[in-house]
Design an enzyme around this catalytic site. Sequence first.
Site, short mmCIF file in Angstrom:
data_model
loop_
_atom_site.label_atom_id
_atom_site.label_comp_id
_atom_site.label_asym_id
_atom_site.label_seq_id
_atom_site.Cartn_x
_atom_site.Cartn_y
_atom_site.Cartn_z
N LYS A 55 64.78 36.74 14.60
CA LYS A 55 64.86 35.88 13.41
C LYS A 55 66.02 36.28 12.52
CE LYS A 55 59.87 34.88 13.16
NZ LYS A 55 58.60 35.22 12.50
N GLN A 99 55.08 38.20 8.55
CA GLN A 99 54.77 38.21 9.98
C GLN A 99 53.30 38.55 10.22
OE1 GLN A 99 57.07 37.46 12.42
NE2 GLN A 99 55.42 37.58 13.91
N ASP A 122 56.55 29.08 6.68
CA ASP A 122 55.59 29.04 7.78
C ASP A 122 54.66 27.83 7.68
OD1 ASP A 122 55.74 30.82 9.88
OD2 ASP A 122 54.76 32.45 8.81
#
Length: 301
Positions: A55, A99, A122
């Site tokens: 990422k 995460q 997200d």
Amino acid sequence: MMNADIIDGKAIAGRVRAGVARHVARLGADHGLTPGLAVVLVGEDPASQVYVRSKGRQTVEAGMRSFEHRLAASIPEEDLLELVKGLNADPAVHGILVQLPLPDHIDEALVINAVDPSKDVDGFHVWNVGKLGTGQKAMVPCTPLGCMMLLRDRHGSLSGMNAVVIGRSNIVGKPMAQLLLRDSCTVTVAHSRTGNIREVARQGDIVVAAVGRAGTVGGDWIKPGATVIDVGINRIAAPELGEGRTRLVGDVDFDGCSTVAGAITPVPGGVGPMTIACLLANTLTACCRANGLEEPEGLTV
């Protein structure tokens, strides 16, 4: 017997990333803005570390700022929440991703909902979930958004198609169903308690498999000519590659389904690359929205 077309997620993700990079360059030239993505990793899970590195690399390659926060697994929940609060207030940060999974002593829902909804790239915050479910503008979860891009690239309009989503998770199954409804599909959500699941799946012009178990969906689940999107990422033993070696497979029996389906995503190389590409797209979208600028076309829904 047919051989399904292989949907090349790597190539489509590459086009998405290139589009993001072009728009980021224009933002800098025209408005002096650089989108920033903050990724928070708690603990030392090897798979998560690899994912976070990828990422960060792709964020920088797209011309964005990457902010990584690597924290010990023992971090107190209140300290993690304080970090999120600081990122919410930082004008250089337009997207925040914590995460998952988090250590057991941390309440994941509490942390997810501590993120500013406008920076929730997200798409997991209850505010964004509610907006998506009611057809309003929201941040859309990256994996379902990537699946929609793959389907639109294949079919153009999805209106009137029968879509079966296998799996009902908050991360993929539920938002995937909402997005398909938005595109005027007739949507069925099947799961572990669906009694006649093979027969249900065979009604789908589109089948999205997100169950988290290797090879669950066999060729006899698929309507001839259907489009199969395999969201699963499962690591299994691969003794043919050598002792102790493993390989990645999806939730779909690829060999069995590819002789029936009209199109299918491989694992790896299908949905996976789209997830990070859509994370970059969401960060760009968040930056544009925060500054009252026109959103890039084709990178959101």
